[in-house]
Every structure is written in C-alpha cells, then in structure tokens.
Design an enzyme around this catalytic site. Structure first.
Site, PDB file in Angstrom:
ATOM      1  CG  ASP A 169      31.062  31.505  39.771  1.00 44.82           C
ATOM      2  OD1 ASP A 169      31.962  30.836  39.223  1.00 44.82           O
ATOM      3  OD2 ASP A 169      31.253  32.184  40.796  1.00 44.82           O
ATOM      4  CG  HIS A 252      36.705  28.817  39.091  1.00 46.26           C
ATOM      5  ND1 HIS A 252      35.532  28.101  39.001  1.00 46.26           N
ATOM      6  CD2 HIS A 252      36.346  30.072  39.475  1.00 46.26           C
ATOM      7  CE1 HIS A 252      34.509  28.894  39.331  1.00 46.26           C
ATOM      8  NE2 HIS A 252      34.984  30.095  39.622  1.00 46.26           N
ATOM      9  CG  HIS A 255      37.872  32.668  35.402  1.00 49.91           C
ATOM     10  ND1 HIS A 255      38.753  33.159  36.350  1.00 49.91           N
ATOM     11  CD2 HIS A 255      37.041  33.684  35.094  1.00 49.91           C
ATOM     12  CE1 HIS A 255      38.447  34.422  36.597  1.00 49.91           C
ATOM     13  NE2 HIS A 255      37.411  34.756  35.868  1.00 49.91           N
ATOM     14  CG  HIS A 269      34.140  35.100  38.031  1.00 52.57           C
ATOM     15  ND1 HIS A 269      35.455  34.739  38.202  1.00 52.57           N
ATOM     16  CD2 HIS A 269      33.395  34.134  38.609  1.00 52.57           C
ATOM     17  CE1 HIS A 269      35.502  33.586  38.876  1.00 52.57           C
ATOM     18  NE2 HIS A 269      34.267  33.205  39.135  1.00 52.57           N
TER      19      HIS A 269
HETATM   20 ZN   LIG Z   1      33.729  31.544  40.405  1.00 53.27          ZN
END
Ligand SMILES: [Zn+2]
Length: 367
Positions: A169, A252, A255, A269
């Site tokens: 991340d 993201h 994601h 995540h």
């Molecule tokens: Zn993130």
C-alpha cells in the site's frame, strides 16, 4: 487554486506505546468505548483499558464482528451512544468502523492499529463493504482521528503477511500521488496537493525501498528494529497522509474493481493494491524500466504481483470485465489519470501487467 493538507492531530509510535495511551489520548470526557474483535482484545484490551482508567475514564468494550458494513457501524454506534471517546483497535476494518462510529456520535477518536497493513489508522474516511464482502463506498467523515497510537512491538508480532500488505500500500502511495499531482487532480479533500504531501509520498516510497527487506527479516522473528520502526511509520503515517493529501489514481480504483470478484476476497487490501499499481503503470504507458523497478521491488519484498497471487488463477472474460467496469465507475479515482480511461483500456492493462509480472518472476527464478 486552493491547496489543502489535513492529518491526524497526534501520532505516537514506539515499542510498548500502548501503555502510554492515557497520556496521549484526549481524556476531557468521562467515558470511552473500545471497539475490537475478541482476538485483538486479548492482545491489547487490558493495556488500553488500564491506561484509560488510570486517566480517569470509565471504559466499556464492544466486540467488533469483523467487517465494516453499514449494519455493523449502526450496531456499534447504538451500543456506544453518548460516549466521549471511541477507541478502535485492530486492522483496517475495525478502525474504519470505529472512525465512522466516532464521527456519527461526534465523539473523539483514537486508532490503535495492531497490524501495519493499510492507511486506515490515519485517514478521515472509512471503506464500507456490503454484507457479501464487496467494496460498497467510501464514507468521508471530515475529521481525522485525534490520536493514532502505534505500538511497534504489537505490529512486529503480527503475521508478516500484514506487514507486507502495508508495504504494498505504501508503494502505491507515491505512484498514485505523483500521477494525481502531475495531472492537477484534486486530493481527497477537494483541494490541490501541497508540497508537503508530495514530499511525504516520496519519503514513504524511499523508506520502504531502503528498509523493507531488513524490516521483513525482523518481523519474521517478531523483532522490533530501526528498520521496522521506519517501515511502520511509512506504511501508517506517511502512506496515510500521502494518499489523502496527495491524491489517488488508477491503482486503488483497480483494487476496488478486484474486490467485485469473489476469488480475490481472501487476498488482503495491499495484495490487491500491488496488482492495481502495476496495472496503473501499464495504463500510463510507463517505460520498461519504470515498470520493472516496481515489479522487482515487489518481488524482492515477496509481495503478490500476479492475478494468480490474489486468487484469480484463470480469470474469465466476465470477471475481467466486471473488474474493469467497476474500476471505471464515475466516483473512482481512476479518473484522476491525465487521460480518459475506459473499461477496455483497464482490462488490457490488467492482463498485460499480469503477464509482465509473471514473466519477470520466471526470469528471475531462472537466474
Ligand atoms: Zn490503500
């Protein structure tokens, strides 16, 4: 042009930092509620309770059920009603629930992450999931936690997979912030990013690049070292501020698309974010060196890089279309890219990134 930078009021990080919660938490009220699942409560519950009680608060606990859904936020808020302070402890989902509850009740909020896997401890938003575990929406609270309290001994003792996810991340933070800043896109607060935010996003990346490998070795042995300290700060504070005050882009959004297909639900995540980061680089037409830099760093650190790594061994055309279409929904940050993005372009970038990562790994294994 208006530039906006926001952050939590106080950030405290260190070995055994939880023991000092009473010193740093806002204790102007009289009552606190701790939101944590039973496992997390077993790890940090006693320290949080005794610290707050020593500071003069009465403390109740609510058992978090594991997913940050609208129903769970409402249920916890019902129990916590009238409290002055909401303390969330655990992973991103528990902290996101605690922040949403605190904002709804107009209470102060403390986050105590027990893993370094996401930006949830520092951010002013919650990722809300459906009851089925799919991404539903981002809920923006307009306020940050009053205190982020990070105990590096607790983080180092958690499974190393979560530590890797936080690194993943953190890598995305710079890749996305630089794109958003260059494109002149607004950050999460609807303003232009500050120089501070850009510097933080870059430092975030430099820190995990320099200290990732040595920190992972320490965490494998539950050890706290200077490198662990550096990476925890990068994955928690620098990454959190970097994405909110810098800006997000395609990674993201991809994601979010990936969460729409069931086989990725067991991936974290951060694991899904890396696939998004590589997809973003391909989508932007970055040169081979730029792509290989990120792929190699990810492989060096043992991160998930391919679709198979996140559960999509043989994705169907329908699954790929679902992911690409979800990534391009109007509210998605993919539209911060400096060009028009279509589902076809995202699908093609996704499979190309997968192929690049797969062949790069095979090449390295042959050497
Ligand atoms: Zn993130």
């Amino acid at each position: 042009m208006t530039r906006i930078f926001r952050s939590p009021s106080t950030y405290v990080q260190g070995r055994n930092a939880i023991e000092a919660i009473g010193e740093h938490a806002p204790t102007d009220g009289s009552h606190a509620v701790v939101v944590a699942d039973p496992v997390v409560r077993g790890i940090v519950g006693d320290s949080i309770r005794s610290g707050l009680e020593a500071a003069g608060l009465t403390v109740d606990a609510v058992a978090f059920d594991g997913v940050c859904t609208r129903a769970e936020i409402d249920r916890v808020a019902g129990v916590a009603e009238g409290t002055d302070l909401v303390v969330g402890a655990g992973g991103g989902r528990a902290l996101d629930t605690a922040k949403a509850v605190g904002a709804g009740l107009d209470a102060r909020v403390v986050t105590v992450p027990t893993i370094a896997s996401t930006d949830a401890p520092t951010s002013s938003l919650s990722v809300v999931y459906t009851d089925g575990g799919e991404f539903e929406a981002l809920r923006f609270h307009g306020v940050h936690p009053d205190l982020v309290l990070v105990d590096t001994a607790v983080i180092a003792a958690a499974p190393v997979r979560f530590f890797r996810s936080g690194i993943a991340d953190a890598i995305a933070t710079r890749v996305e912030a630089e794109t958003a800043i260059e494109a002149g896109a607004e950050n999460v607060f609807g303003g232009q990013p500050t120089r501070a935010a850009r510097a933080i996003a870059r430092e975030c990346f430099r820190t995990v690049e320099a200290h990732g490998e040595t920190a992972l070795a320490a965490v494998e042995r539950d050890a706290v070292t200077e490198s662990v300290d550096a990476v925890v700060e990068a994955a928690t504070l620098l990454s959190g501020i970097g994405f909110e005050s810098g800006g997000l882009a395609a990674a993201h959004a991809v994601h979010d698309g990936l969460t729409r297909v069931e086989p990725t639900h067991d991936a974290t995540h951060g694991e899904k974010v890396t696939v998004g980061t590589l997809t973003q680089l391909v989508l932007e037409g970055r040169d081979a060196e730029a792509v290989h830099d990120i792929v190699d760093l990810s492989l060096d650190l043992g991160l998930a890089v391919t679709l198979a790594d996140i559960g999509l061994t043989d994705p169907t055309d329908e699954q790929l279309r679902t992911i690409a279409e979800a990534a391009c929904e109007p509210q998605e940050t993919i539209h911060n890219e400096p060009f028009d993005v279509t589902p076809d372009a995202v699908r093609d970038a996704l499979v190309t990134a997968d192929e690049l990562a797969r062949t790069r790994r095979a090449e390295r294994e042959r050497k």
